[in-house]
Design a protein around this motif. Sequence first.
Motif, PDB file in Angstrom:
ATOM      1  N   SER A  91       0.847  -1.182   0.000  1.00  0.00           N
ATOM      2  CA  SER A  91       0.000   0.000   0.000  1.00  0.00           C
ATOM      3  C   SER A  91       0.887   1.238   0.000  1.00  0.00           C
ATOM      4  O   SER A  91       2.111   1.129   0.091  1.00  0.00           O
ATOM      5  N   TYR A  92       0.271   2.394  -0.114  1.00  0.00           N
ATOM      6  CA  TYR A  92       1.009   3.652  -0.023  1.00  0.00           C
ATOM      7  C   TYR A  92       0.754   4.247   1.350  1.00  0.00           C
ATOM      8  O   TYR A  92      -0.396   4.417   1.762  1.00  0.00           O
ATOM      9  N   LYS A  93       1.842   4.538   2.053  1.00  0.00           N
ATOM     10  CA  LYS A  93       1.744   5.070   3.408  1.00  0.00           C
ATOM     11  C   LYS A  93       2.710   6.226   3.594  1.00  0.00           C
ATOM     12  O   LYS A  93       3.714   6.331   2.889  1.00  0.00           O
ATOM     13  N   THR A  94       2.387   7.073   4.569  1.00  0.00           N
ATOM     14  CA  THR A  94       3.323   8.132   4.937  1.00  0.00           C
ATOM     15  C   THR A  94       4.511   7.490   5.633  1.00  0.00           C
ATOM     16  O   THR A  94       4.351   6.825   6.662  1.00  0.00           O
ATOM     17  N   ALA A  95       5.682   7.678   5.089  1.00  0.00           N
ATOM     18  CA  ALA A  95       6.872   7.013   5.607  1.00  0.00           C
ATOM     19  C   ALA A  95       7.400   7.715   6.852  1.00  0.00           C
ATOM     20  O   ALA A  95       7.180   8.916   7.046  1.00  0.00           O
ATOM     21  N   PRO A  96       8.120   6.989   7.716  1.00  0.00           N
ATOM     22  CA  PRO A  96       8.754   7.616   8.881  1.00  0.00           C
ATOM     23  C   PRO A  96       9.766   8.678   8.449  1.00  0.00           C
ATOM     24  O   PRO A  96      10.316   8.614   7.344  1.00  0.00           O
ATOM     25  N   GLU A  97      10.003   9.647   9.308  1.00  0.00           N
ATOM     26  CA  GLU A  97      10.955  10.719   9.012  1.00  0.00           C
ATOM     27  C   GLU A  97      12.325  10.164   8.646  1.00  0.00           C
ATOM     28  O   GLU A  97      13.008  10.691   7.765  1.00  0.00           O
TER      29      GLU A  97
END
Length: 243
Positions: A110-116
Amino acid sequence: MGYNLDHNSSTPLHVQAEEYIRGLIRQEEYRKGKLLPNEVELSKEMNISRNTLRQAINKLVTEGLLVRKKGYGTTVAPQNVMSNARNWKSFSQEMRAQGMQVQNFELHMSYKTAPEEALKFFGIKNGKQLLCLERLRGKPGLPFVYFISYFNPAIPVTVEEDMSVPLYEILEKKYGVVVKTSKETVFARGASAEMAVKLGIGEGEPVLVRKRFVLDRDNIPVEYNIGYYRADSFAYSIEFTND
């Protein structure tokens, strides 16, 4: 059917018991997680005291062949996946090198907001969503690691990829990306409730966290990967040389 040890033998009873149990744990049913008979049953079966039996079991626990959990029982310890800090391999390669078959128990893309940390590794300043691959993996009948991977958005990998093919083989053959370097960090932490369920352990039990920053032949970031391993399934081998 009972197994009578030779009480007249010069070989101590606890050593004979140890050899008998070694034979038990080679059986497929026990290697797949079946509990060994409890101490009362085993001591009666072998016609020895529980103290003698415990001496044999303790030896096998010390060797890392058995795992004993209070209130649960004794099982065969999962065979550790070994990783060498001097010669890194993918998980599939590590498993094959040790004669183990790889099994995916869960696979999500899936597409997710990645960690910093991942965004910084890829040189991305905003909170852009990246392709995320999550897999619960292990050997047949025993899931022992949960991987979460984020990929450099410059590589056109999609959620439609056929992940029955090894990941780095896909990257090389389909996209011309050849991975070369893995910079890694390994540390321990207690399992979260969600991770404990996935790995079949108790919440708060130790897991080994392995972070990988994978680069290609041109030192371009390819993959940011975090693996959560059952602590009884993974060993990290490091070799130092004093020049």
